[in-house]
Scaffold this active site. Structure first.
Site, PDB file in Angstrom:
ATOM      1  N   GLU A   1       9.497   8.808 -16.643  1.00  0.00           N
ATOM      2  CA  GLU A   1       8.100   9.242 -16.836  1.00  0.00           C
ATOM      3  C   GLU A   1       7.606   8.932 -18.251  1.00  0.00           C
ATOM      4  OE1 GLU A   1       7.926  13.367 -15.669  1.00  0.00           O
ATOM      5  OE2 GLU A   1       8.468  12.883 -13.610  1.00  0.00           O
TER       6      GLU A   1
ATOM      7  N   HIS B   1       0.830  -1.219   0.000  1.00  0.00           N
ATOM      8  CA  HIS B   1       0.000   0.000   0.000  1.00  0.00           C
ATOM      9  C   HIS B   1       0.863   1.267   0.000  1.00  0.00           C
ATOM     10  CE1 HIS B   1      -3.261  -2.768   1.254  1.00  0.00           C
ATOM     11  NE2 HIS B   1      -2.338  -3.252   2.080  1.00  0.00           N
TER      12      HIS B   1
END
Ligand code: ARG
Length: 460
Positions: free
Chosen positions: A290, A156
């Site tokens: 990216e 998480h």
């Protein structure tokens, strides 16, 4: 306009329809494979006595000379031609006359283009395999160097338990190893030669398809001529495997972007793979990572595009299939570029080991081990879980780690705590005691690294 099919027509084609129909702007990259296929076809025709040996020699030499002239810039591939097949045939006839008119005997553009695509895709599969192997070597080197580089493992995106950089890189090794395996499987299934299928129903010439397949390094000929000209499954499989590669690269990119952030500072990307800002002088941005993440979407899109193109096509060849090319080229070009760049970036990435270990120390990554300590002293696990939960809350209030407390403070939570707790919950112990298969201890990782080395050596 120089087309292969004038005879039946009285009128001429609408200009927009001509360019809409043409594929020369993108299938020009089939130049080499088309020549290779035509030479094999002509060689087979000569062996079977369909054309003479002299004609075959003229065809092969003519094609070679066209290839040379294009490479030397003496001959331009222009959009006067509908596609690369027309370009080559027209130029061949111009150069060698009547023998050139025989190259298309017993062949259709349908099996010709099916062959070109297979030859081209086959090379791309081999390139993908090579690049994936480079990635595996790079990852295994990082694994080898970092069996005791501690870092937090996350679930998480919250710190969970300590692992090592070796272990984290090892997860990617497994992913890219599966990708490599997929490439091998696809190659095994696709390496059959469609040439000789004709337009859809084979031909009455005595073609030796086994021989052509052999000349072009295929395992053998394809078995159904209708399927041969209309099968694009191998492209879909390959693009699906490329999409999975991109998915892995994108996850890795995401992690590198996070690790490179001001808050984490786990890594420093080499200047060669970063860019600056036009306004903010302090910035060093992870643009390459990216963009790899960004390009994943278009590769998935390419796969969806071809799947959708193929879904409603009745047997056998239909012009819709021309749409396979741009989608496939885009997916292959981008994925192979991303793989190359990403592996280079990884090779030059600097890991800030101190920050990684510091981060693993904070955030209670040893809480499970503290609970296990109490279990080993006789407390049931659920009770131990609750004791350590309260202990963590106590530490959060005091802004400290469990390790920072005195034994007397620990004893307020459980009498079972003794001096040996500090060793039991140290980063080293937490990692080193995880000895099960697949776990992060250096002992286990060294075995895995050895297996990886064996795997890599077997691929040579
Ligand atoms: N450019 C075409 C393609 O890519 C070549 C095959 C053309 N065949 C035909 N019957 N029009 O599919």
């Amino acid at each position: 306009m120089a087309q292969l099919w004038g005879g039946r027509f009285t009128g001429s084609i609408n200009e927009l329809a001509w360019s809409f129909n043409a594929s020369i702007t993108f299938d020009r990259r089939f130049l080499e494979v088309d020549v290779r296929g035509s030479k094999a076809h002509a060689t087979m025709l000569a062996k079977q006595g369909v054309i003479s040996k002299e004609e075959k020699d003229q065809i092969c030499n003519g094609l070679d000379s066209i290839l040379q002239d294009v490479h030397a810039g003496k001959l331009q591939i222009t959009d006067k031609y509908e596609d690369i097949h027309s370009f080559l045939e027209a130029n061949l006839i111009e150069r060698i006359g009547d023998a050139g008119k025989k190259v298309h005997t017993g062949r259709s553009r349908n099996d010709q283009v099916a062959l070109d695509m297979r030859l081209y895709a086959r090379d791309e599969i081999l390139r993908a395999k090579g690049l994936l192997l480079e990635m595996l070597k790079t990852l295994n080197a990082i694994m080898k160097d970092n069996t005791d580089t501690y870092m937090p493992g996350f679930t998480h995106l919250q710190k969970a338990q300590p692992v090592t950089l070796s272990h984290h890189a090892g997860a990617y090794f497994e992913m890219f190893k599966r990708d490599y395996g997929r490439m091998k499987d696809i190659y095994e299934r696709m390496n059959y030669c469609p040439l000789g299928a004709g337009a859809l129903a084979g031909t009455t010439y005595p073609l030796d398809r086994e021989y052509t397949a052999q000349l072009l390094d295929f395992y053998g000929p394809t078995m159904n001529s209708m399927d041969s000209v209309s099968d694009r499954d191998y492209l879909i499989e390959f693009m699906s495997a490329l999409s999975t590669v991109m998915m892995h690269l994108s996850r890795f990119s995401e992690e590198i972007i996070i690790w490179n952030s001001n808050e984490y500072r786990f890594v420093e990307i080499d200047d060669a793979y970063s860019t600056g800002s036009s306004i903010m002088p302090q910035k060093k941005n992870p643009d390459i990572a990216e963009l790899v993440r960004g390009k994943t979407g278009r590769v998935y899109g390419d796969l969806m595009s071809l799947l959708t193109t193929m879904k409603g096509i009745p047997l056998a060849y239909n012009k819709d299939m021309q749409e396979d090319k741009e989608a496939f080229f885009d997916a292959a070009d981008n994925t192979l570029n991303c793989l190359t760049l990403f592996t280079d970036m990884l090779r030059t990435l600097k890991f800030n080991k101190e920050n990684m270990a510091k981060s693993a120390m904070m955030g209670f990554t040893n809480a499970t081990d503290a609970a296990d300590y109490l279990v080993n002293k006789g407390m049931p696990f659920r009770d131990a879980h609750s004791v350590i939960g309260r202990l963590v809350l106590y530490c959060i209030d005091r802004k400290c780690a469990i390790d920072d407390l005195e034994l007397s403070q620990l004893k307020e939570f459980s009498e079972l705590f003794e001096e040996d707790i500090f060793d039991a919950i140290s980063l080293e112990t937490c990692v080193n005691k995880r000895l099960t298969i697949g776990a992060p201890s250096p002992t286990m990782m060294k075995k895995v690294i050895e297996l990886n080395e064996e795997f890599i050596a077997q691929q040579a």
